[in-house]
Design a protein around this motif. Structure first.
Motif, PDB file in Angstrom:
ATOM      1  N   UNK A  66     -52.589 -20.649  -9.041  1.00  0.00           N
ATOM      2  CA  UNK A  66     -52.448 -22.111  -9.124  1.00  0.00           C
ATOM      3  C   UNK A  66     -53.047 -22.776  -7.889  1.00  0.00           C
ATOM      4  N   UNK A  67     -52.709 -22.228  -6.741  1.00  0.00           N
ATOM      5  CA  UNK A  67     -53.240 -22.767  -5.484  1.00  0.00           C
ATOM      6  C   UNK A  67     -54.764 -22.642  -5.456  1.00  0.00           C
ATOM      7  N   UNK A  68     -55.279 -21.502  -5.926  1.00  0.00           N
ATOM      8  CA  UNK A  68     -56.725 -21.268  -5.910  1.00  0.00           C
ATOM      9  C   UNK A  68     -57.460 -22.265  -6.793  1.00  0.00           C
ATOM     10  N   UNK A  69     -56.909 -22.548  -7.967  1.00  0.00           N
ATOM     11  CA  UNK A  69     -57.573 -23.500  -8.849  1.00  0.00           C
ATOM     12  C   UNK A  69     -57.618 -24.891  -8.225  1.00  0.00           C
ATOM     13  N   UNK A  70     -56.527 -25.276  -7.580  1.00  0.00           N
ATOM     14  CA  UNK A  70     -56.484 -26.590  -6.937  1.00  0.00           C
ATOM     15  C   UNK A  70     -57.519 -26.685  -5.823  1.00  0.00           C
ATOM     16  N   UNK A  71     -57.726 -25.571  -5.095  1.00  0.00           N
ATOM     17  CA  UNK A  71     -58.670 -25.579  -3.980  1.00  0.00           C
ATOM     18  C   UNK A  71     -60.109 -25.362  -4.437  1.00  0.00           C
ATOM     19  N   UNK A  72     -60.274 -24.653  -5.568  1.00  0.00           N
ATOM     20  CA  UNK A  72     -61.621 -24.449  -6.088  1.00  0.00           C
ATOM     21  C   UNK A  72     -62.195 -23.078  -5.811  1.00  0.00           C
ATOM     22  N   UNK A  73     -61.384 -22.021  -5.916  1.00  0.00           N
ATOM     23  CA  UNK A  73     -61.923 -20.666  -5.803  1.00  0.00           C
ATOM     24  C   UNK A  73     -61.171 -19.756  -6.767  1.00  0.00           C
ATOM     25  N   UNK A  74     -61.782 -18.626  -7.074  1.00  0.00           N
ATOM     26  CA  UNK A  74     -61.167 -17.673  -7.981  1.00  0.00           C
ATOM     27  C   UNK A  74     -60.338 -16.643  -7.232  1.00  0.00           C
ATOM     28  N   UNK A  75     -59.548 -15.890  -7.985  1.00  0.00           N
ATOM     29  CA  UNK A  75     -58.657 -14.888  -7.400  1.00  0.00           C
ATOM     30  C   UNK A  75     -58.924 -13.542  -8.053  1.00  0.00           C
ATOM     31  N   UNK A  76     -58.888 -12.499  -7.252  1.00  0.00           N
ATOM     32  CA  UNK A  76     -58.909 -11.157  -7.811  1.00  0.00           C
ATOM     33  C   UNK A  76     -57.956 -10.268  -7.027  1.00  0.00           C
ATOM     34  N   UNK A  77     -57.496  -9.212  -7.681  1.00  0.00           N
ATOM     35  CA  UNK A  77     -56.586  -8.263  -7.046  1.00  0.00           C
ATOM     36  C   UNK A  77     -57.421  -7.264  -6.264  1.00  0.00           C
ATOM     37  N   UNK A  78     -57.337  -7.319  -4.948  1.00  0.00           N
ATOM     38  CA  UNK A  78     -58.117  -6.402  -4.117  1.00  0.00           C
ATOM     39  C   UNK A  78     -57.491  -5.023  -4.065  1.00  0.00           C
ATOM     40  N   UNK A  79     -56.179  -4.977  -3.866  1.00  0.00           N
ATOM     41  CA  UNK A  79     -55.493  -3.698  -3.739  1.00  0.00           C
ATOM     42  C   UNK A  79     -54.095  -3.806  -4.326  1.00  0.00           C
ATOM     43  N   UNK A  80     -53.650  -2.720  -4.906  1.00  0.00           N
ATOM     44  CA  UNK A  80     -52.260  -2.590  -5.327  1.00  0.00           C
ATOM     45  C   UNK A  80     -51.789  -1.203  -4.927  1.00  0.00           C
ATOM     46  N   UNK A  81     -50.690  -1.145  -4.200  1.00  0.00           N
ATOM     47  CA  UNK A  81     -50.151   0.131  -3.746  1.00  0.00           C
ATOM     48  C   UNK A  81     -49.017   0.572  -4.673  1.00  0.00           C
ATOM     49  N   UNK A  82     -49.064   1.856  -5.078  1.00  0.00           N
ATOM     50  CA  UNK A  82     -48.051   2.416  -5.970  1.00  0.00           C
ATOM     51  C   UNK A  82     -47.365   3.608  -5.304  1.00  0.00           C
ATOM     52  N   UNK A  83     -46.107   3.793  -5.648  1.00  0.00           N
ATOM     53  CA  UNK A  83     -45.435   5.038  -5.304  1.00  0.00           C
ATOM     54  C   UNK A  83     -45.692   6.044  -6.416  1.00  0.00           C
ATOM     55  N   UNK A 143     -68.436 -22.417   0.823  1.00  0.00           N
ATOM     56  CA  UNK A 143     -67.972 -23.705   0.333  1.00  0.00           C
ATOM     57  C   UNK A 143     -67.118 -23.520  -0.910  1.00  0.00           C
ATOM     58  N   UNK A 144     -66.030 -24.284  -0.988  1.00  0.00           N
ATOM     59  CA  UNK A 144     -65.190 -24.264  -2.184  1.00  0.00           C
ATOM     60  C   UNK A 144     -65.032 -25.692  -2.673  1.00  0.00           C
ATOM     61  N   UNK A 145     -64.875 -25.835  -3.978  1.00  0.00           N
ATOM     62  CA  UNK A 145     -64.755 -27.164  -4.569  1.00  0.00           C
ATOM     63  C   UNK A 145     -63.807 -27.099  -5.750  1.00  0.00           C
ATOM     64  N   UNK A 146     -62.850 -28.022  -5.839  1.00  0.00           N
ATOM     65  CA  UNK A 146     -61.933 -28.028  -6.984  1.00  0.00           C
ATOM     66  C   UNK A 146     -62.652 -28.144  -8.318  1.00  0.00           C
ATOM     67  N   UNK A 147     -63.816 -28.784  -8.323  1.00  0.00           N
ATOM     68  CA  UNK A 147     -64.556 -28.959  -9.576  1.00  0.00           C
ATOM     69  C   UNK A 147     -64.990 -27.622 -10.150  1.00  0.00           C
ATOM     70  N   UNK A 148     -65.303 -26.678  -9.252  1.00  0.00           N
ATOM     71  CA  UNK A 148     -65.810 -25.392  -9.717  1.00  0.00           C
ATOM     72  C   UNK A 148     -64.708 -24.475 -10.215  1.00  0.00           C
ATOM     73  N   UNK A 149     -63.454 -24.834  -9.993  1.00  0.00           N
ATOM     74  CA  UNK A 149     -62.355 -23.945 -10.340  1.00  0.00           C
ATOM     75  C   UNK A 149     -62.312 -23.573 -11.804  1.00  0.00           C
ATOM     76  N   UNK A 150     -62.731 -24.462 -12.687  1.00  0.00           N
ATOM     77  CA  UNK A 150     -62.616 -24.205 -14.117  1.00  0.00           C
ATOM     78  C   UNK A 150     -63.540 -23.081 -14.583  1.00  0.00           C
ATOM     79  N   UNK A 151     -64.498 -22.674 -13.744  1.00  0.00           N
ATOM     80  CA  UNK A 151     -65.432 -21.636 -14.152  1.00  0.00           C
ATOM     81  C   UNK A 151     -64.945 -20.239 -13.786  1.00  0.00           C
ATOM     82  N   UNK A 152     -63.831 -20.117 -13.100  1.00  0.00           N
ATOM     83  CA  UNK A 152     -63.371 -18.805 -12.673  1.00  0.00           C
ATOM     84  C   UNK A 152     -62.494 -18.171 -13.742  1.00  0.00           C
ATOM     85  N   UNK A 153     -62.723 -16.904 -13.961  1.00  0.00           N
ATOM     86  CA  UNK A 153     -62.001 -16.175 -14.991  1.00  0.00           C
ATOM     87  C   UNK A 153     -60.499 -16.155 -14.730  1.00  0.00           C
ATOM     88  N   UNK A 154     -60.109 -16.037 -13.463  1.00  0.00           N
ATOM     89  CA  UNK A 154     -58.680 -15.907 -13.149  1.00  0.00           C
ATOM     90  C   UNK A 154     -57.882 -17.132 -13.574  1.00  0.00           C
TER      91      UNK A 154
END
Length: 670
Positions: A66-83, A143-154
């Motif tokens: 939600x925060x990323x869309x408002x700011x204008x960038x996409x999100x991806x999971x870089x790492x997940x640690x499992x036991x 550069x990040x722009x809220x306008x570009x947020x709609x193009x991100x898959x996340x």
């Protein structure tokens, strides 16, 4: 960025995986928990900060997305640690431009779109089974722009998140929450109040987030970040809705938290801004200090005046004050507030603010025939009744004479009469916070700094000004009380006694009662059987603004215990004895006020240090946060003592200079 540490006792370091744990890189860590739910909607989600907690891994992802869309960038999971049990215990979410793609051996490789962006959050599963953000980087290298947020898959693949519930039913939970710099709390499920259908506003009919303008959320973030840097015990709590947007907010600085320890017996909740639809929906917690001046004990912003929102705010405030409820809490007459108070402060006596009720009289009764006479009759019943049966008779006479039996507002007032009519409150100590005489008004702490049209950004600028002005008034009153003698208007023994003990502001109020002894023209004993003697003290009082009449006030006196009790109830209302009780003491040859009627909260010789003193044991000198907090507490005690006089100030500066020189010498040897 917020503090880079968490004050919770659980470790939050991003250490290497243990032997029985493994790490998975890339978006596969979220593959099983993402569901189709459309594009994110909502305005001004808060930036992530260290210490925020969530119920689940998915909730963290949803919030950051939600925060990323408002700011204008996409999100991806870089790492997940499992036991080895396949339980996730740590994660890292990054900007979609983080890292770089692996080099391709294809003839026509795709162009590089990543920039190695450092923006990310790290979070881990704590012992309480909640996910806490442990590291935050907000800056991007592109550069990040809220306008570009709609193009991100996340932004089109999102798991619906929920909020964590804050349980405050045990001292352990209160202590745990108190240690958080930032927490997200919600009161849903913490018990409900039985109410009639449609009696209160439902949260579903209200906006589920604060109405913020562009830049307001960032202004709050920046302001609170600044306060945390200069005040290590600054406390705030945020409540986010399911979209990650700010819904409710509470905060309190160190001075307010310490002041509650001294003056937290009676607390008023000012909801004027919320009820009157100010741009800033502010709710203030107010006490009164040893000078009778208002003191701020915390503030909140609410999205709506619902039971859920008010209950959330009260629980947040109670958590900030270490779970210690006030003895008396004063609010406006409002069913929503009454339900929330009953839920969160069941042992506190709940009073309704008399002046605010009487301010509504023109609006509620102004259209009635014979309004002037009705208002006079209402004033007589409320302000001049000395006993409950007298109020009941006067009220009934008014209702019958003017045909008001079916008036809904008056019916509601009568149902709540034991919470606001002075004759029913005489056994409750109110410390002067509930005016009980005609024409007395209640001023808001932020009068002159906040009106209906003040924006949130303007208020944050003026907030510090209001606190500084209030602090300056207290300091000046302290200096006046300690360094300059009070000009006594009489040579009465009672006044001479309290002039040595009380602050000047309280003495001025008490002086009115000493002078009033001369208007008590007759003090006679009417019953002398047993240990308790009954006196009747007659006084000329002003009625209806311009008419005077003689009234008799019954005073009970027990010589063996030096106890005196007047039917007017002024001692509990204001915190000092009335003229009628003083007249009886004087007639019995008593030259000093008995010690049980000398109230410590008004004394000028009590040392009050506005430094928060946690009772959670010693410090860990290996922990830099503990060292900082402990040194801050110590130096603030020095500041409090050093400011009291010019001589102390000079000695303090000299001593601090010597300490700094010594520390520099030690550093030079290392």
């Amino acid at each position: 960025m917020m503090d880079g540490v968490s004050l919770n006792t659980d470790p939050v370091v991003d250490d290497d995986a243990d032997a029985d744990e493994f790490e998975i890189e890339g978006d596969c860590g979220m593959a099983e928990c993402i569901s189709q739910s459309g594009v994110i909607q909502g305005e001004n989600p808060l930036p992530p900060v260290v210490g925020m907690e969530f119920d689940s891994y998915e909730d963290v992802y949803y919030f950051y997305n939600c925060y990323a869309k408002e700011q204008g960038f996409g999100v991806r999971v870089s790492n997940t640690w499992y036991r080895k049990t396949k339980e996730r215990y740590r994660g890292k979410l990054s900007c979609s431009s983080a890292g770089f793609k692996k080099k391709s051996e294809a003839n026509r490789p795709r162009p590089e779109t990543r920039t190695g962006c450092p923006a990310m959050i790290k979070f881990r599963l704590m012992e309480n089974k909640r996910w806490r953000i442990i590291e935050v980087e907000l800056d991007h290298n592109h550069l990040i722009s809220p306008v570009s947020g709609k193009f991100y898959k996340s932004h089109k693949l999102l798991g619906i998140g929920t909020k964590r519930a804050l349980q405050l039913d045990s001292a352990e939970e209160v202590q745990k929450v108190r240690l958080f710099r930032t927490v997200v709390i919600d009161v849903e499920g913490n018990g409900s109040v039985e109410i009639s259908s449609g009696e209160f506003r439902s949260s579903h009919n209200q906006t589920s987030q604060l109405r913020l303008k562009d830049g307001d959320a960032q202004a709050i973030h920046n302001y609170f970040s600044h306060l945390q840097l200069i005040d290590p015990n600054f406390f705030y709590v945020v409540d986010l809705n399911e979209k990650g947007c700010l819904r409710n907010l509470f905060w309190s600085n160190t001075r307010s938290r310490v002041a509650y320890g001294y003056f937290g017996d009676v607390v008023a909740v000012d909801t004027t801004c919320l009820k009157d639809k100010y741009q800033v929906p502010l709710v203030s917690f107010i006490g009164v200090n040893h000078h009778g001046q208002s003191v701020l004990l915390g503030c909140g912003l609410l999205a709506g005046d619902t039971i859920e929102a008010c209950t959330w705010l009260f629980r947040a405030w109670l958590t900030c004050m270490l779970g210690r409820p006030p003895q008396v809490i004063i609010t406006d007459q409002c069913r929503t507030l009454q339900a929330a108070v009953a839920d969160v402060f069941p042992r506190a006596f709940h009073c309704l603010c008399l002046p605010r009720i009487m301010q509504k009289v023109p609006e509620k009764l102004g259209g009635l025939y014979e309004y002037a006479s009705i208002r006079m009759a209402l004033n007589n019943a409320v302000y001049y009744s000395l006993r409950p049966e007298e109020f009941e008779a006067t009220w009934e006479d008014m209702i019958h004479h003017y045909g008001l039996r079916n008036h809904v507002w008056l019916q509601m007032l009568y149902e709540d009469c034991r919470k606001w009519v002075p004759v029913y409150l005489k056994e409750i100590f109110l410390a002067g916070m509930l005016p009980t005489r005609p024409n007395e008004v209640v001023e808001s702490f932020f009068d002159g700094y906040l009106d209906k049209h003040t924006s949130l950004k303007e208020f944050l600028d003026k907030y510090d000004q209001a606190l500084q002005a209030n602090h300056q008034l207290e300091v000046l009153a302290d200096m006046e009380s300690r360094n300059s003698g009070f000009m006594l208007q009489s040579r009465c023994y009672f006044e001479l006694q309290l002039a040595k003990l009380y602050t000047n502001n309280i003495l001025r109020k008490f002086e009115t009662e000493v002078e009033g002894m001369y208007s008590c023209f007759c003090t006679r004993q009417i019953n002398g059987e047993g240990e308790v003697i009954t006196y009747m003290v007659r006084e000329q009082i002003e009625v209806d603004g311009n008419r005077r009449e003689s009234r008799g006030f019954e005073v009970l006196y027990k010589a063996t215990e030096m106890e005196v009790l007047c039917v007017c109830g002024l001692f509990n209302f204001k915190g000092y004895l009335c003229r009628h009780a003083l007249s009886v003491l004087h007639q019995n040859g008593i030259e000093e006020i008995p010690p049980q009627y000398v109230v410590s909260r008004w004394r000028k010789d009590v040392k009050r240090s506005y430094v928060l003193n946690h009772s959670n044991g010693g410090i860990d000198i290996n922990n830099p946060v503990h060292r900082y907090d402990h040194l801050y507490k110590c130096i603030m005690q020095v500041v409090e003592e050093g400011r009291k006089s010019e001589v102390r100030y000079k000695d303090t500066v000299q001593a601090l200079d010597q300490i700094l020189k010594k520390l520099n010498l030690v550093e030079g040897r290392l």
